[in-house]
Design a protein around this motif. Structure first.
Motif, PDB file in Angstrom:
ATOM      1  N   ARG A  62       0.841  -1.190   0.000  1.00 25.26           N
ATOM      2  CA  ARG A  62       0.000   0.000   0.000  1.00 25.26           C
ATOM      3  C   ARG A  62       0.871   1.232   0.000  1.00 25.26           C
ATOM      4  O   ARG A  62       1.937   1.237   0.625  1.00 25.26           O
ATOM      5  N   TYR A  63       0.437   2.272  -0.734  1.00 31.37           N
ATOM      6  CA  TYR A  63       0.993   3.611  -0.556  1.00 31.37           C
ATOM      7  C   TYR A  63      -0.121   4.441   0.055  1.00 31.37           C
ATOM      8  O   TYR A  63      -1.127   4.698  -0.605  1.00 31.37           O
ATOM      9  N   ASN A  64       0.046   4.855   1.306  1.00 32.94           N
ATOM     10  CA  ASN A  64      -1.025   5.564   2.003  1.00 32.94           C
ATOM     11  C   ASN A  64      -2.330   4.760   1.895  1.00 32.94           C
ATOM     12  O   ASN A  64      -2.360   3.617   2.327  1.00 32.94           O
TER      13      ASN A  64
ATOM     14  N   LYS B 253       4.137  -4.338 -11.138  1.00 30.44           N
ATOM     15  CA  LYS B 253       5.195  -5.300 -11.471  1.00 30.44           C
ATOM     16  C   LYS B 253       6.535  -4.890 -10.885  1.00 30.44           C
ATOM     17  O   LYS B 253       7.234  -5.679 -10.240  1.00 30.44           O
ATOM     18  N   SER B 254       6.859  -3.630 -11.149  1.00 28.14           N
ATOM     19  CA  SER B 254       8.143  -3.123 -10.702  1.00 28.14           C
ATOM     20  C   SER B 254       8.209  -3.065  -9.177  1.00 28.14           C
ATOM     21  O   SER B 254       9.237  -3.399  -8.569  1.00 28.14           O
ATOM     22  N   THR B 255       7.118  -2.684  -8.570  1.00 34.38           N
ATOM     23  CA  THR B 255       7.046  -2.642  -7.107  1.00 34.38           C
ATOM     24  C   THR B 255       7.281  -4.033  -6.513  1.00 34.38           C
ATOM     25  O   THR B 255       8.032  -4.185  -5.546  1.00 34.38           O
TER      26      THR B 255
ATOM     27  N   LEU C  37      14.349  -3.073  -2.190  1.00 37.98           N
ATOM     28  CA  LEU C  37      14.419  -1.638  -2.499  1.00 37.98           C
ATOM     29  C   LEU C  37      13.104  -0.934  -2.180  1.00 37.98           C
ATOM     30  O   LEU C  37      13.002   0.277  -2.306  1.00 37.98           O
ATOM     31  N   GLU C  38      12.115  -1.713  -1.773  1.00 32.67           N
ATOM     32  CA  GLU C  38      10.789  -1.171  -1.488  1.00 32.67           C
ATOM     33  C   GLU C  38      10.287  -1.922  -0.254  1.00 32.67           C
ATOM     34  O   GLU C  38      10.452  -3.139  -0.168  1.00 32.67           O
ATOM     35  N   SER C  39       9.693  -1.204   0.691  1.00 36.60           N
ATOM     36  CA  SER C  39       9.178  -1.873   1.893  1.00 36.60           C
ATOM     37  C   SER C  39       7.927  -2.672   1.542  1.00 36.60           C
ATOM     38  O   SER C  39       7.275  -2.394   0.546  1.00 36.60           O
TER      39      SER C  39
ATOM     40  N   PHE D 199      18.501  -2.747 -14.058  1.00 40.98           N
ATOM     41  CA  PHE D 199      17.487  -1.697 -14.162  1.00 40.98           C
ATOM     42  C   PHE D 199      17.269  -1.266 -15.612  1.00 40.98           C
ATOM     43  O   PHE D 199      18.163  -1.357 -16.442  1.00 40.98           O
ATOM     44  N   GLN D 200      16.078  -0.744 -15.852  1.00 39.59           N
ATOM     45  CA  GLN D 200      15.708  -0.237 -17.174  1.00 39.59           C
ATOM     46  C   GLN D 200      16.663   0.859 -17.660  1.00 39.59           C
ATOM     47  O   GLN D 200      17.023   0.913 -18.824  1.00 39.59           O
ATOM     48  N   ASN D 201      17.086   1.716 -16.739  1.00 39.26           N
ATOM     49  CA  ASN D 201      17.964   2.839 -17.137  1.00 39.26           C
ATOM     50  C   ASN D 201      19.431   2.544 -16.818  1.00 39.26           C
ATOM     51  O   ASN D 201      20.235   3.452 -16.670  1.00 39.26           O
TER      52      ASN D 201
ATOM     53  N   PHE E  37      15.191  -8.536 -13.368  1.00 42.11           N
ATOM     54  CA  PHE E  37      15.286  -7.625 -14.512  1.00 42.11           C
ATOM     55  C   PHE E  37      14.059  -6.722 -14.542  1.00 42.11           C
ATOM     56  O   PHE E  37      12.932  -7.211 -14.661  1.00 42.11           O
ATOM     57  N   ASP E  38      14.276  -5.414 -14.472  1.00 43.25           N
ATOM     58  CA  ASP E  38      13.154  -4.468 -14.512  1.00 43.25           C
ATOM     59  C   ASP E  38      13.075  -3.813 -15.892  1.00 43.25           C
ATOM     60  O   ASP E  38      13.748  -2.817 -16.142  1.00 43.25           O
ATOM     61  N   GLU E  39      12.274  -4.374 -16.770  1.00 46.27           N
ATOM     62  CA  GLU E  39      12.111  -3.871 -18.148  1.00 46.27           C
ATOM     63  C   GLU E  39      13.456  -3.538 -18.792  1.00 46.27           C
ATOM     64  O   GLU E  39      13.658  -2.418 -19.279  1.00 46.27           O
TER      65      GLU E  39
END
Ligand code: ADP
Ligand code: ADP
Length: 225
Positions: free
Chosen positions: A12-14, A42-44, A52-54, A81-83, A157-159
């Motif tokens: 959840r975000y908020n 997907k990325s989350t 990298l994400e809680s 990462f994509q970039n 792999f993220d895109e």
């Protein structure tokens, strides 16, 4: 290679629920693709596996151990990462060595692994260059090489192909399939591209509207009547 288990995972975000009570497992050496429209989480989900994400609720396990309680650096996974996310002031070689140096890997081991990964990716001639002196495709190979030298149990792999032109995307896709054959690691690959999903995946997890809409082989998913 490694078995990964996602147990009742919620994000959840908020007030906004991105992923709602998701559960599935990934077999050792499996090539899993997370597929779904932009913004479906997907990325989350990938970033939660990387640390990298809680996570809001639930657990992530790898080989009978809780993964989600470990800091990112202690997880036996490498993310592409994509970039590309290369360090601009470092040479290709130093970019590839950086993570291994940080965990105290023997310099001879680092050198051997970089040599072998560079040969595999046909980028030995690029090792002394800096990212600004490389094309997008070459930068993506460096990012993949940097993940390979870690010898992780799982690649995330993220895109990774979405910033490449069509020809290069096709070629890199084939190389990723070959990499999987060769290293036999678990691969988790995020994309919104059905062709990428169909050609790369052992199984596809289709995410939509906070849930798993479908999970199965490309044939299960695309040839169902
Ligand atoms: P995908 O990878 O499927 O395109 P993401 O995982 O990047 O989707 O994003 C899923 C949803 O979460 C999107 O609606 C996005 O706007 C939202 N989101 C991502 N990061 C944050 C954040 N830090 N705060 C609030 N919402 C976020
Ligand atoms: P991607 O290219 O993976 O879709 P985005 O461009 O959507 O990534 O997001 C880039 C960064 O911004 C990520 O770290 C993501 O968590 C964050 N982010 C995405 N959506 C939101 C949002 N609605 N609110 C806050 N941060 C967000």
């Amino acid at each position: 290679s490694s078995a990964i288990e996602i147990r009742n995972l919620t994000k959840r975000y908020n007030d906004l629920t991105i992923l709602d009570d998701i559960s599935f497992s990934i077999e050792p050496s499996e090539f899993i693709v997370f597929l779904g429209p932009s913004g479906c989480g997907k990325s989350t989900l990938l970033r939660m596996i990387a640390g990298l994400e809680s996570i809001s609720d639930g657990e992530i396990w790898m080989d009978q151990n809780r993964l989600d309680v470990l800091p990112p650096g202690k997880r036996d996974v490498s993310m592409v990462f994509q970039n590309y996310a290369l360090y601009p002031h470092m040479t290709v070689e130093d970019n590839m060595a950086f993570g291994l140096k940080n965990i105290g890997t023997d310099p001879d081991v680092i050198r051997t692994r970089i040599k072998s990964a560079a040969e595999m990716l046909e980028m030995t001639h690029l090792l002394k260059r800096k990212p600004a002196e490389l094309s997008g495709g070459q930068r993506q190979r460096v990012a993949i090489g940097r993940a390979i030298v870690r010898e992780p149990k799982a690649f995330l792999f993220d895109e990774p192909l979405s910033n490449l032109d069509a020809a290069l995307r096709g070629r890199t896709r084939i190389e990723l399939a070959q990499l999987h054959q060769r290293v036999k690691a678990t691969m988790i690959f995020v994309t919104h591209d059905q062709v990428e999903a169909m050609t790369l995946a052992d199984r596809i997890v289709v995410l939509n509207n906070t849930r798993i809409e479908q999970i199965g082989t490309p044939i299960d998913i695309y040839q169902r009547p």
